[in-house]
Design an enzyme around this catalytic site. Structure first.
Site, mmCIF file in Angstrom:
data_model
loop_
_atom_site.group_PDB
_atom_site.id
_atom_site.type_symbol
_atom_site.label_atom_id
_atom_site.label_comp_id
_atom_site.label_asym_id
_atom_site.label_seq_id
_atom_site.Cartn_x
_atom_site.Cartn_y
_atom_site.Cartn_z
ATOM 1 N N ASP A 78 57.041 50.847 26.885
ATOM 2 C CA ASP A 78 57.534 51.225 25.559
ATOM 3 C C ASP A 78 57.493 52.760 25.466
ATOM 4 O O ASP A 78 57.253 53.446 26.475
ATOM 5 C CB ASP A 78 56.722 50.530 24.450
ATOM 6 C CG ASP A 78 55.305 51.065 24.302
ATOM 7 O OD1 ASP A 78 54.882 51.907 25.144
ATOM 8 O OD2 ASP A 78 54.614 50.653 23.352
ATOM 9 N N CYS A 93 52.193 50.733 28.394
ATOM 10 C CA CYS A 93 52.333 51.025 26.961
ATOM 11 C C CYS A 93 51.169 51.949 26.607
ATOM 12 O O CYS A 93 50.587 52.578 27.496
ATOM 13 C CB CYS A 93 52.410 49.759 26.112
ATOM 14 S SG CYS A 93 50.910 48.769 25.998
ATOM 15 N N THR A 127 48.105 51.310 25.508
ATOM 16 C CA THR A 127 46.849 50.798 26.055
ATOM 17 C C THR A 127 47.048 49.898 27.278
ATOM 18 O O THR A 127 46.077 49.595 27.974
ATOM 19 C CB THR A 127 46.126 49.938 25.001
ATOM 20 O OG1 THR A 127 47.011 48.860 24.641
ATOM 21 C CG2 THR A 127 45.766 50.755 23.773
ATOM 22 N N HIS A 135 41.824 38.318 44.277
ATOM 23 C CA HIS A 135 41.320 37.047 43.749
ATOM 24 C C HIS A 135 42.282 36.347 42.797
ATOM 25 O O HIS A 135 42.267 35.116 42.725
ATOM 26 C CB HIS A 135 39.988 37.278 43.003
ATOM 27 C CG HIS A 135 38.838 37.551 43.924
ATOM 28 N ND1 HIS A 135 37.523 37.535 43.505
ATOM 29 C CD2 HIS A 135 38.807 37.823 45.262
ATOM 30 C CE1 HIS A 135 36.732 37.798 44.545
ATOM 31 N NE2 HIS A 135 37.481 37.989 45.614
ATOM 32 N N HIS A 191 40.371 31.157 46.321
ATOM 33 C CA HIS A 191 41.030 31.804 45.186
ATOM 34 C C HIS A 191 42.383 31.151 44.896
ATOM 35 O O HIS A 191 42.839 31.150 43.763
ATOM 36 C CB HIS A 191 41.171 33.297 45.439
ATOM 37 C CG HIS A 191 39.853 33.954 45.708
ATOM 38 N ND1 HIS A 191 38.861 34.020 44.763
ATOM 39 C CD2 HIS A 191 39.343 34.505 46.846
ATOM 40 C CE1 HIS A 191 37.795 34.608 45.284
ATOM 41 N NE2 HIS A 191 38.064 34.895 46.554
#
Ligand code: RB5
Length: 147
Positions: free
Chosen positions: A7, A64, A66, A97, A132
């Site tokens: 963004d 973005c 965060t 993993h 995994h």
């Protein structure tokens, strides 16, 4: 092929990351945004998520402010395993993993130097498989139990 998107709050870091991909000679498709004008992160999380889930792109990179909102958005796309990472250890483990196929980074959280190391770690680490793979299979089976 790598899908990339951001963004407005991740636009500058996205530009740094695309330069890095170009320097490495890696092919990518940029889903925008293409300026710092205000826009909505779910649009880019969805677009990059769909490109990865469809197989058009092997991996996705999202930015973005965060990394959180755009990462949540990408994870709404069936088949996406997006990890929000602010350091290299989590990026490495998300590949080893969790077989993460998309990474989300916050431009307001990490500096550009660390962000590029996170991207490098994400791109260069292979899934470990084994036990995994069973767990990742269980993650994906959750999607099958939704309507
Ligand atoms: C935009 O201001 C900001 O909310 C967005 O980039 C992101 O950080 C949301 O999770």
């Amino acid at each position: 092929m790598i899908a990339i998107g951001s963004d407005h709050a991740g636009f500058r870091l996205k530009e740094e990351i695309t330069k890095y991909l170009q320097c490495r000679g890696l092919e990518f498709r940029d889903f925008g945004t293409f300026s710092a004008e205000s826009t909505d992160y779910p649009d880019y999380g969805e677009a990059v998520g769909k490109a990865v889930a469809s197989g058009e792109c092997e991996k996705g990179i999202l930015v973005c402010g965060t990394g959180v909102g755009i990462g949540i958005s990408a994870n709404k796309v069936r088949g996406v395993r997006c990890a929000v990472c602010s350091e290299c250890y989590s990026a490495q483990m998300a590949r080893l993993h969790n077989d993460a196929n998309v990474i989300a980074i916050g431009e307001r959280v990490v500096g550009p130097g660390l962000a590029l190391k996170i991207v490098e770690t994400f791109l260069d680490t292979e899934f470990e498989g084994g036990r995994h793979a069973r767990r990742v299979g269980k993650i994906m089976a959750i999607e099958d139990r939704q309507h």
